[in-house]
Design a protein around this motif. Structure first.
Motif, PDB file in Angstrom:
ATOM      1  N   GLN A 345      13.742  30.369  22.181  1.00  0.00           N
ATOM      2  CA  GLN A 345      13.679  28.990  22.678  1.00  0.00           C
ATOM      3  C   GLN A 345      12.785  28.858  23.914  1.00  0.00           C
ATOM      4  O   GLN A 345      13.184  28.340  24.958  1.00  0.00           O
ATOM      5  N   ASN A 346      11.580  29.379  23.774  1.00  0.00           N
ATOM      6  CA  ASN A 346      10.548  29.249  24.808  1.00  0.00           C
ATOM      7  C   ASN A 346      10.861  30.024  26.083  1.00  0.00           C
ATOM      8  O   ASN A 346      10.250  29.801  27.114  1.00  0.00           O
ATOM      9  N   ARG A 347      11.802  30.957  26.008  1.00  0.00           N
ATOM     10  CA  ARG A 347      12.096  31.839  27.138  1.00  0.00           C
ATOM     11  C   ARG A 347      11.793  33.266  26.712  1.00  0.00           C
ATOM     12  O   ARG A 347      12.179  33.691  25.623  1.00  0.00           O
ATOM     13  N   ILE A 348      11.139  34.025  27.595  1.00  0.00           N
ATOM     14  CA  ILE A 348      10.741  35.383  27.245  1.00  0.00           C
ATOM     15  C   ILE A 348      11.319  36.381  28.242  1.00  0.00           C
ATOM     16  O   ILE A 348      11.308  36.149  29.456  1.00  0.00           O
ATOM     17  N   MET A 349      11.843  37.481  27.686  1.00  0.00           N
ATOM     18  CA  MET A 349      12.439  38.531  28.516  1.00  0.00           C
ATOM     19  C   MET A 349      11.875  39.886  28.079  1.00  0.00           C
ATOM     20  O   MET A 349      12.057  40.288  26.935  1.00  0.00           O
ATOM     21  N   PRO A 350      11.165  40.582  28.976  1.00  0.00           N
ATOM     22  CA  PRO A 350      10.713  41.936  28.636  1.00  0.00           C
ATOM     23  C   PRO A 350      11.911  42.880  28.566  1.00  0.00           C
ATOM     24  O   PRO A 350      12.878  42.732  29.324  1.00  0.00           O
ATOM     25  N   PHE A 351      11.835  43.842  27.650  1.00  0.00           N
ATOM     26  CA  PHE A 351      12.944  44.761  27.469  1.00  0.00           C
ATOM     27  C   PHE A 351      12.860  45.931  28.432  1.00  0.00           C
ATOM     28  O   PHE A 351      11.771  46.325  28.874  1.00  0.00           O
ATOM     29  N   THR A 352      14.008  46.506  28.751  1.00  0.00           N
ATOM     30  CA  THR A 352      14.040  47.784  29.456  1.00  0.00           C
ATOM     31  C   THR A 352      13.682  48.875  28.449  1.00  0.00           C
ATOM     32  O   THR A 352      14.210  48.895  27.348  1.00  0.00           O
ATOM     33  N   GLY A 353      12.775  49.748  28.831  1.00  0.00           N
ATOM     34  CA  GLY A 353      12.325  50.795  27.917  1.00  0.00           C
ATOM     35  C   GLY A 353      10.919  50.524  27.439  1.00  0.00           C
ATOM     36  O   GLY A 353      10.673  50.346  26.250  1.00  0.00           O
ATOM     37  N   GLN A 354       9.966  50.514  28.388  1.00  0.00           N
ATOM     38  CA  GLN A 354       8.574  50.213  28.063  1.00  0.00           C
ATOM     39  C   GLN A 354       7.718  51.465  27.887  1.00  0.00           C
ATOM     40  O   GLN A 354       6.514  51.347  27.674  1.00  0.00           O
ATOM     41  N   ALA A 355       8.316  52.641  27.956  1.00  0.00           N
ATOM     42  CA  ALA A 355       7.544  53.875  27.830  1.00  0.00           C
ATOM     43  C   ALA A 355       6.808  53.908  26.497  1.00  0.00           C
ATOM     44  O   ALA A 355       7.291  53.397  25.481  1.00  0.00           O
ATOM     45  N   SER A 356       5.637  54.541  26.509  1.00  0.00           N
ATOM     46  CA  SER A 356       4.785  54.559  25.327  1.00  0.00           C
ATOM     47  C   SER A 356       5.375  55.354  24.173  1.00  0.00           C
ATOM     48  O   SER A 356       4.901  55.257  23.046  1.00  0.00           O
ATOM     49  N   SER A 357       6.430  56.115  24.436  1.00  0.00           N
ATOM     50  CA  SER A 357       7.078  56.896  23.384  1.00  0.00           C
ATOM     51  C   SER A 357       8.240  56.150  22.734  1.00  0.00           C
ATOM     52  O   SER A 357       8.779  56.612  21.724  1.00  0.00           O
ATOM     53  N   MET A 358       8.617  54.987  23.288  1.00  0.00           N
ATOM     54  CA  MET A 358       9.871  54.334  22.883  1.00  0.00           C
ATOM     55  C   MET A 358       9.646  53.248  21.831  1.00  0.00           C
ATOM     56  O   MET A 358       9.017  52.227  22.099  1.00  0.00           O
ATOM     57  N   LEU A 359      10.207  53.490  20.637  1.00  0.00           N
ATOM     58  CA  LEU A 359      10.161  52.491  19.582  1.00  0.00           C
ATOM     59  C   LEU A 359      11.452  51.699  19.474  1.00  0.00           C
ATOM     60  O   LEU A 359      11.500  50.693  18.757  1.00  0.00           O
ATOM     61  N   ASN A 360      12.505  52.144  20.154  1.00  0.00           N
ATOM     62  CA  ASN A 360      13.790  51.435  20.012  1.00  0.00           C
ATOM     63  C   ASN A 360      13.677  49.987  20.461  1.00  0.00           C
ATOM     64  O   ASN A 360      14.230  49.073  19.831  1.00  0.00           O
TER      65      ASN A 360
END
Length: 391
Positions: A345-360
């Protein structure tokens, strides 16, 4: 290193469209049109009833005599005179003098006598010739991606085959002695190979099914041979891993020995800095980072638009949208950041776990939040740009 925008421009400049082929309409799904298509007939090609009811000549009369019936597909259509009504069904041809169809729910029938409980508007429920489009009108434009609706539309116009751009054959070459296939207990100090199947599914998602998979051990000789083999059969080569400059990274040397011209290596971004792109004649090669999240980010930002361009798309890049950021962010790297994120709904939240190895976190992301190098601080409530991953 080059900027993201410069890398994308170079990819556009070296994205040769594949050859034009003619395919049966049933085989056209996922292709891009190679020519404008004009309608050979009008849709509809005759006046049609839009409802079940009665065809009438519009007047204020409320009592009419039923004199006939017409169904969809009837070749002979009964004549209609003033004061009369013709029973008619959806899709049936409207009698010549009829200008209105009254739906059956607004009538009462007593034998051959029809009582109109309310007077319809003139021309109600009659589809005129060419209501959808007229013969000779532009039906679909060059570069349009054929989907199920397109096929139904073109089938209704009578098309049996169309000219489209060929889809590329893509070779997927994975490197790394530490990689192990699934299906057996994991060996010490090994990881299950995931980039290959991930990229394969990403290719299939955009309609590419001709995919050659090659696994190569970490030796120069094997890598040179594998690249040579891939270039013999593929329009586009995607290489996962081995693109850096470590003692066991042989991809760049193998590409050079096979005559592939480098257009850029390393992009000022995080993740996915060690991205390589080059061409050999009409073939293109991407050296993708070995880390899974980096590899997928580079696919979305560079490989996907390149493939779409080669297939004839006029809008190859993922759509950029805007949303309201839900937390403060800092960018101390002077790089373009692509952050896995969720939009609701037009709100964006970056996730915890931005490492380049993380697909979760990638597995539950529907957006890639873009933070530009000059954006050293972005505040909660700011309007930010993201790439829509719902494509």
């Amino acid at each position: 290193m080059i900027a993201v925008s410069e890398a994308q421009k170079l990819i556009e400049a070296h994205s040769l469209t594949l050859q034009v082929i003619e395919v049966n309409l049933e085989e056209a799904f996922g292709h891009y049109l190679a020519e404008d298509l004009n309608a050979p007939i009008s849709l509809p090609s005759f006046r049609q009833s839009a409802m079940d009811g009665y065809a009438i000549i519009h007047s204020e009369a409320k009592n009419l005599k039923i004199t006939g019936q017409v169904q969809a597909g009837d070749v002979e259509v009964p004549a209609l005179n003033p004061g009369e009504a013709i029973r008619i069904f959806t899709g049936a041809p409207v009698p010549e003098l009829a200008d209105t169809v009254i739906i059956q729910e607004h009538t009462t029938r007593e034998g051959d006598n029809l009582i109109l409980n309310q007077i319809p508007a003139k021309n109600a429920n009659v589809r005129p010739v060419g209501e959808q489009l007229k013969a000779g009108d532009l039906a679909l434009t060059k570069g349009h991606r054929i989907n199920e609706a397109s096929i139904g539309f073109l089938a209704g116009l009578g098309f049996t085959s169309i000219k489209v751009y060929k889809k590329p054959c893509v070779a997927l070459l994975t490197t790394g002695n530490e990689l192990q296939e699934r299906g057996a207990p994991l060996k010490p100090n090994h990881i299950y190979e995931s980039n290959g199947i991930m990229l394969e599914m990403a290719l299939k998602r955009i309609g590419i099914s001709q995919i050659e998979k090659i696994k190569v051990p970490d030796t120069l000789e094997a890598t040179v041979k594998a690249v040579k083999k891939a270039l013999e059969q593929a329009d586009v080569l995607l290489i996962s891993g081995g693109i850096s400059v470590g003692d066991y990274d042989f991809v760049q040397e193998a590409l050079s020995e096979n005559g592939v011209q480098e257009h850029f290596y390393k992009v000022n971004q995080k993740p996915g800095k060690p991205l390589w792109f080059g061409t050999q004649a009409d073939q293109s090669v991407f050296g993708l980072p070995g880390n899974p999240a980096s590899s997928l980010t580079c696919f979305y930002v560079y490989v996907l638009p390149h493939l779409r361009l080669r297939m004839g798309s006029k809008k190859p890049f993922l759509e950029e949208r805007e949303a309201i950021l839900q937390q403060d962010l800092r960018n101390p790297h002077d790089k373009t950041l692509f952050l896995k994120a969720g939009v609701d709904q037009n709100r964006i939240m970056p996730f915890t776990g931005q490492a380049s190895s993380m697909l979760n976190t990638y597995a539950v992301s529907n957006a890639l939040l873009i933070i530009e190098p000059h954006q050293t601080e972005v505040k909660q409530g700011d309007t930010v740009t993201y790439l829509d991953l719902n494509f």
